[in-house]
Write a protein that holds these residues in place. Sequence first.
Motif, short mmCIF file in Angstrom:
data_model
loop_
_atom_site.label_atom_id
_atom_site.label_comp_id
_atom_site.label_asym_id
_atom_site.label_seq_id
_atom_site.Cartn_x
_atom_site.Cartn_y
_atom_site.Cartn_z
N LEU A 268 58.60 -73.38 83.62
CA LEU A 268 59.95 -73.83 83.24
C LEU A 268 60.88 -73.59 84.43
CD1 LEU A 268 60.20 -72.38 79.62
CD2 LEU A 268 59.54 -74.68 80.29
N LYS A 269 61.48 -74.66 84.94
CA LYS A 269 62.38 -74.54 86.08
C LYS A 269 63.73 -73.98 85.66
CE LYS A 269 62.66 -77.72 89.12
NZ LYS A 269 62.92 -79.01 89.79
N ILE A 270 64.39 -73.33 86.59
CA ILE A 270 65.72 -72.81 86.31
C ILE A 270 66.71 -73.96 86.12
CG2 ILE A 270 67.66 -71.52 87.30
CD1 ILE A 270 65.69 -69.65 88.57
N ASN A 271 66.60 -74.97 86.98
CA ASN A 271 67.50 -76.12 86.90
C ASN A 271 66.68 -77.34 86.47
OD1 ASN A 271 69.65 -77.90 87.21
ND2 ASN A 271 69.22 -78.21 89.38
N MET A 272 66.45 -77.49 85.18
CA MET A 272 65.66 -78.60 84.67
C MET A 272 66.47 -79.90 84.62
SD MET A 272 63.22 -77.02 81.70
CE MET A 272 62.26 -78.53 81.70
N SER A 273 67.79 -79.81 84.64
CA SER A 273 68.62 -81.01 84.57
C SER A 273 68.81 -81.67 85.93
CB SER A 273 69.99 -80.67 83.99
OG SER A 273 70.62 -79.66 84.76
N GLY A 274 68.44 -80.99 87.01
CA GLY A 274 68.52 -81.58 88.34
C GLY A 274 69.96 -81.86 88.77
N VAL A 275 70.14 -83.07 89.30
CA VAL A 275 71.44 -83.45 89.85
C VAL A 275 72.27 -84.25 88.84
CG1 VAL A 275 70.71 -85.67 90.81
CG2 VAL A 275 72.45 -84.33 92.01
N ILE A 276 71.74 -84.41 87.62
CA ILE A 276 72.42 -85.24 86.63
C ILE A 276 73.79 -84.69 86.22
CG2 ILE A 276 72.23 -86.22 84.31
CD1 ILE A 276 70.40 -87.48 86.41
N PRO A 277 73.96 -83.39 85.93
CA PRO A 277 75.29 -82.89 85.51
C PRO A 277 76.41 -83.17 86.51
CG PRO A 277 73.62 -81.28 84.95
CD PRO A 277 72.93 -82.33 85.78
N PRO A 278 76.25 -82.90 87.82
CA PRO A 278 77.35 -83.24 88.74
C PRO A 278 77.65 -84.73 88.80
CG PRO A 278 75.84 -81.67 89.77
CD PRO A 278 75.19 -82.13 88.51
N ILE A 279 76.61 -85.57 88.70
CA ILE A 279 76.83 -87.02 88.74
C ILE A 279 77.62 -87.46 87.52
CG2 ILE A 279 75.69 -89.27 88.63
CD1 ILE A 279 73.49 -88.18 90.37
N PHE A 280 77.22 -87.01 86.34
CA PHE A 280 77.93 -87.37 85.11
C PHE A 280 79.37 -86.88 85.15
CE2 PHE A 280 74.67 -88.31 81.55
CZ PHE A 280 74.06 -89.26 82.36
N ALA A 281 79.56 -85.62 85.57
CA ALA A 281 80.91 -85.05 85.60
C ALA A 281 81.81 -85.81 86.57
CB ALA A 281 80.84 -83.57 85.98
N SER A 282 81.31 -86.13 87.75
CA SER A 282 82.11 -86.86 88.74
C SER A 282 82.46 -88.26 88.24
CB SER A 282 81.34 -86.96 90.06
OG SER A 282 81.04 -85.68 90.57
N TYR A 321 85.82 -80.28 85.76
CA TYR A 321 84.55 -80.49 86.46
C TYR A 321 83.54 -79.40 86.10
CZ TYR A 321 81.50 -81.71 90.43
OH TYR A 321 80.44 -82.08 91.22
N ALA A 322 84.00 -78.16 86.09
CA ALA A 322 83.11 -77.04 85.75
C ALA A 322 82.64 -77.12 84.30
CB ALA A 322 83.82 -75.72 86.02
N LEU A 323 83.57 -77.40 83.37
CA LEU A 323 83.19 -77.49 81.96
C LEU A 323 82.19 -78.61 81.70
CD1 LEU A 323 86.64 -76.91 80.20
CD2 LEU A 323 84.70 -75.33 80.29
N MET A 324 82.39 -79.75 82.36
CA MET A 324 81.46 -80.88 82.17
C MET A 324 80.09 -80.59 82.75
SD MET A 324 83.76 -84.31 82.67
CE MET A 324 85.10 -84.68 81.54
N ILE A 325 80.03 -79.90 83.86
CA ILE A 325 78.74 -79.55 84.45
C ILE A 325 77.95 -78.65 83.50
CG2 ILE A 325 77.65 -78.18 86.26
CD1 ILE A 325 79.58 -79.33 88.25
N VAL A 326 78.62 -77.65 82.93
CA VAL A 326 77.95 -76.76 81.98
C VAL A 326 77.48 -77.52 80.74
CG1 VAL A 326 78.27 -74.75 80.49
CG2 VAL A 326 79.24 -74.74 82.79
N PHE A 327 78.33 -78.41 80.22
CA PHE A 327 77.98 -79.17 79.03
C PHE A 327 76.77 -80.07 79.29
CE2 PHE A 327 78.36 -83.28 76.83
CZ PHE A 327 78.17 -82.86 75.52
#
Length: 446
Positions: A268-282, A321-327
């Motif tokens: 199980l990777k620590i970051n399983m979501s990859g680069v998707i959260p920053p892209i969605f948030a931006s 930006y921070a809240l959306m990345i966490v979500f």
Amino acid sequence: MRTLIQALKTKELRKKILFVLFIIIVYRIGSFIPTPGVKYSVVQECMGKMQTASENFIGLVNLFSGGAMLQLSIFALGVMPYITASIVVQLLRVVIPRFEALHKEGQSGEAKLTQYTRYLTIGLAVLQSTTILVTARSGALFNYQCDQVIPDGSVWNLVTMVLIMTGGTGLIMWMAELITDKGIGQGMSILIFMSICSGFLPQLWEIGWGTNGTDGDWVKFGIVVSVLVVILIFVDFVELCQRRVPVQYTRRMIGRKMYGGSSTYLPLKINMSGVIPPIFASSILAIPTLIAQFGKSDQSWVKWINSNLANTTSVWYIALYALMIVFFCFFYTSITFNPDETADNMKQYGGFIPGIRAGSATSRYLTYVMNRLNTVGAVYLLFVALIPTVLIMALGLNAQLPFGGTTILIIAGVGLDTLRQAKAQTEQFQYTGFLLENVDHTAEGK
């Protein structure tokens, strides 16, 4: 470096590397070919006036297209329609049972989902190309700093340009699949990587050199490069980290043979979501900015959006930006990893986690582990995504930093994945691990 040298020494791998380089050259050439109907000289003048932050939606699309979008070239859309279509198809698995059933069918089902992704890519390309051309025609694409980018605003001319840009997206998708089938690495990821590097290195050099070598700052250049190297090393380390959940398989008698009884682990990777959260948030935070461009500059809501959401260093932007990345970190991981399905598969094949009962107890345990990993992963994404903002504020770079959190994650992730695949293919032609060197095996067999 050793992996690259070994790959170049092997004839089959050398052909694959040269094929990938050929596709990359074709892709970069297409990024500079203007779409018929665009006044290229005006576009170049507009780009000289406009400074776009790399983390808003326009900057993100321009980043993934290698600067082709603001040049309104035939490859202006880049890989963004395909990325969006892939994410939408993954999200629809939760809503549409048919998509989830296809996902469970294996290779044949994945082929069908890939076909749906291609159709959706073409549809999104038509929509996005129409939006870009209309926005460029009105002047909003370049913040109303220039006009007459598209002199002929007739319907027939716009339809022709939309078809050409959509065809360019289809060609990019085909070239990416060729790289995946006949080259090394994942084709779409490699094209994204090259698009980012094409604008990344010149902007990085501009910090130290400046305009014509006059207003540069080599001290800031050294700081930025040092921070970038440290972040890349840190990102590589975290991306390779795993939480290995031990799994034990019981022995089963099938016919006259005994199967199972082995011990393995669930990575199980620590970051399983990859680069998707920053892209969605931006992307989501850029929507109000795009809407505000069509309003009057003296209106109060337009002023508030321009001062808070259009500015990547404002308190409102950083907080949202921070809240959306966490979500999105928790949301996307819950879609891509299903603890109930994993627990059922383990139970079906006679597997269990030591000390945990099979079935629902295993599912609850995996959910508990994933929540802890997601918490660490969200903090890690926040750290990487907000470092560019901190550097902009500390060094006074006026939002011209050549890399953002999304850029760093993509460069590190694609680089690691391509290197891993190249090493795996190189080992197929290396027999040192199977046969001893300087030993005549034919003589021993006599």
